[in-house]
Design an enzyme around this catalytic site. Structure first.
Site, PDB file in Angstrom:
ATOM      1  N   ALA A  59       0.798  -1.231   0.000  1.00 41.85           N
ATOM      2  CA  ALA A  59       0.000   0.000   0.000  1.00 41.85           C
ATOM      3  C   ALA A  59       0.824   1.271   0.000  1.00 41.85           C
ATOM      4  CB  ALA A  59      -0.927  -0.003   1.218  1.00 41.85           C
ATOM      5  N   ASN A  84       1.516  -3.685   8.089  1.00 40.38           N
ATOM      6  CA  ASN A  84       2.253  -4.090   6.893  1.00 40.38           C
ATOM      7  C   ASN A  84       3.056  -2.953   6.276  1.00 40.38           C
ATOM      8  OD1 ASN A  84       1.466  -6.799   6.956  1.00 40.38           O
ATOM      9  ND2 ASN A  84      -0.405  -6.396   5.833  1.00 40.38           N
ATOM     10  N   HIS A 143      -0.386   8.008   3.961  1.00 40.54           N
ATOM     11  CA  HIS A 143       0.944   7.500   4.308  1.00 40.54           C
ATOM     12  C   HIS A 143       1.963   8.609   4.036  1.00 40.54           C
ATOM     13  CE1 HIS A 143      -0.944   3.590   4.447  1.00 40.54           C
ATOM     14  NE2 HIS A 143      -1.321   3.719   3.188  1.00 40.54           N
TER      15      HIS A 143
END
Length: 243
Positions: free
Chosen positions: A100, A166, A196
């Site tokens: 991701a 993750n 992020h």
């Protein structure tokens, strides 16, 4: 590409999306009258942490190359060592996919020189943290401003937030490791997507990266980019030119 020797480990939203997109791509190739790429022997894990023990380890020992998405599981030093040993015993490779988040190539490249600091900040809407330690510490439904719910290293993040670890784990393994990678997590009512943010410093210079991730329509907890990173990995196994 032909995927008749591709084993997808998992039967959830990620696996279904990968299958649909692979089938659609193959149909387009055939429609154009082109040949599919040569078959491959490959296992792709998209099932969660326990799948590494149950399926990835045996596949590696049998010499089957594996792609892994549940990278947070590798915060367990014993499992990490087992994965490497299994790949060595099978004379194959275990590929850790970017999933991701972006800029993994930047971090891994910078690591070839001197990498000084790596910080990851993750922001999600408050209710995305339901079922985690944040729910016990905060009334997620009533938050009105960004609230810091975690500030420690990537290893601690993987243990405290295994279903959300993750990205932090991938960043850690690409760079300074689980204990030297700084992680901050926010329950943020001002955002509607998963955010992020990365800051990286080394002798290459400095970099700041911000990614706004859209979720899979079938599973809001999973990033669309996770599926796309898996498709890129599969494509690169048979393509004559990779990047």
């Amino acid at each position: 590409m032909a995927a008749d020797r591709l084993a997808l480990i998992g039967n959830g939203a990620i696996s279904h999306s990968i299958q649909q997109r692979l089938n659609a791509a193959a149909a387009q190739v055939l429609k154009r009258g082109e040949r599919l790429s040569p078959t491959i022997t490959l296992a792709l894990e998209c099932a969660g942490h326990s799948a590494l023990i149950e399926h990835v380890l045996p596949a590696l020992r049998q010499g089957i190359a594996c792609g892994v998405l549940s990278i947070g599981a590798l915060a367990d030093d014993e499992l990490f060592a087992e994965i490497k040993a299994a790949a060595a015993a099978g004379k194959t490779q275990c590929h850790l996919l970017s999933g991701a988040v972006g800029a993994i190539d930047l971090i891994a490249s910078a690591k070839q020189g001197t990498l000084s600091a790596v910080r990851y900040t993750g922001r999600k809407p408050p209710m995305a943290w339901a079922g985690t330690p944040a729910e016990a510490a905060h009334d997620l439904a009533t938050l009105t401003q960004p609230t810091l719910i975690f500030n420690h290293c990537a290893r601690a993040a993987a243990k405290a937030y295994p279903k959300n670890a993750n990205v932090a784990a991938t960043i850690a393994l690409a760079g300074l490791g689980f204990d030297a990678t700084e992680v901050s997590l926010y329950a943020d009512p001002t955002v509607t997507a998963n955010i992020h943010e990365l800051t990286v410093t080394g002798d290459f210079g400095e970099a700041s990266v911000r990614l706004v991730g859209k979720p899979l329509p079938d599973n809001p907890k999973t990033s669309t980019l996770t599926v796309l990173s898996a498709l890129r990995f599969i494509h690169n196994q048979t393509s004559a030119l990779t990047i």
